[in-house]
Design a protein around this motif. Structure first.
Motif: not given
Length: 346
Positions: A139, A201-202, A226, A229
């Motif tokens: 992602t 985010t994520g 985070e 990453q």
């Protein structure tokens, strides 16, 4: 992929051979991102020394118009040449790359380097992502919706199994257009989001490819990052420009530059700000060449945060130009010209 000598379009590599002229559209049609990533990585593995001459880039400016010249000699690739750019940020900038055969001196290629610059920037980020991001990264969060956001995303997708992308731009129409365009081009799910933090985010890989302007606000805040990453930052390439805050660097377990720390600090407002806050840490940052040569460690653990900061170098431009010229010849793209820079003997 190894770089090889660059023959002219008719297969000769001698002073009477042809020079291949490539327009910006020719470059776009001849750019295979995976091949450019491999070419740039091969070039980055050479540190300055017997096989590589990479002198400091030259600058000149008169009444708001600037000229930057970036030369290099790459013995292993069999090429020498330069990239030049000139103009102003108010009126626009023109880019040009000239490739020459190292043995004969023949000018083998002259390329409009507007798109090429974005492609090599993306390709360099692709090399860093290949060696710093988690192997299972799939992602991506993209900050920015311009050309370099496009090429950086394409390069990340060339080295990791990307399945989903979130993109933020402060202009809703631009992020929606980017999502539609890149989703179709890459065959993956690309969705626009309403905030920069939502894009981060994520995400497994975060790409900051922004143009916040001189003295503008940063696009990425370290407090958003985070564990695990990998962050790519390519937007701050002038002392007055900012893209990421100091906390982004402080948050990282490993930071890597594509050029020596002093060179990056002289051109990036982000790194200047970091150096003012923590000179020892900012000065000790290794280069991507050192990482590729296993002189320094990159990611050690899955939850490490890694940051790659890029400002570009002539070797990256020449390597990308070689790959594009090779592909253009295969596709019969471009204009061959004879008699350019004929040999003069004494």
């Amino acid at each position: 992929m190894e770089l090889h000598q660059v023959p002219s379009v008719d297969g000769d590599a001698h002073p009477n051979g042809s020079t291949l002229l490539l327009s910006d559209d020719d470059v776009r049609r001849s750019c295979d991102m995976a091949a450019v990533v491999d070419a740039v990585e091969a070039a980055l593995r050479d540190a300055p020394g017997p096989q590589l001459a990479l002198p400091p880039r030259s600058y000149a400016a008169v009444e708001g118009t600037f000229l930057r010249v970036m030369p290099a000699i790459m013995s292993r690739a069999g090429v020498l040449g330069l990239k030049m750019l000139h103009g102003s940020f108010e009126r626009g900038v023109r880019y040009l790359v000239v490739l020459c055969d190292l043995e004969t001196g023949a000018v083998t290629g002259v390329l409009d380097a507007a798109y090429l610059t974005a492609a090599r920037t993306g390709a360099t980020s692709g090399v860093a992502t290949r060696h710093l991001a988690r192997e299972d990264a799939e992602t991506v969060g993209v900050l920015g919706a311009g050309l370099e956001a496009e090429t950086n995303l394409a390069a990340v997708a060339a080295v990791r199994p990307v399945t989903r992308v979130k993109v933020f731009s402060p202009r809703p129409a631009r992020r929606a257009d980017f999502a539609a365009r890149m989703g179709a081009a890459l065959g993956i799910d690309v969705v626009p989001v309403d905030t920069a933090r939502a894009a981060v985010t994520g995400a497994d890989v975060v790409v900051a490819a922004t143009n916040t302007g001189a003295g503008g606000p940063v696009a990425l805040h370290g407090e958003w990052i985070e564990p695990g990453q990998h962050v790519v930052s390519i937007g701050s390439t002038m002392p007055a420009r900012r893209e990421v805050d100091v906390a982004t660097f402080a948050r990282a377990d490993a930071v890597v530059f594509d050029a020596p720390a002093d060179t990056v600090a002289a051109e990036s407002g982000d790194v200047l700000a970091w150096r003012e806050r923590d000179d020892r840490a900012a000065t000790a940052v290794p280069t991507l060449t050192q990482l590729l040569g296993a002189e320094v460690a990159g990611r050690r653990r899955a939850d490490d945060v890694t940051v790659f900061k890029s400002i570009g170098a002539a070797t990256q431009d020449l390597a990308a130009a070689v790959a594009v010229c090779e592909r253009a010849r295969e596709l019969a793209i471009g204009t061959p010209v004879r008699g350019l820079a004929d040999l003069k003997t004494f």
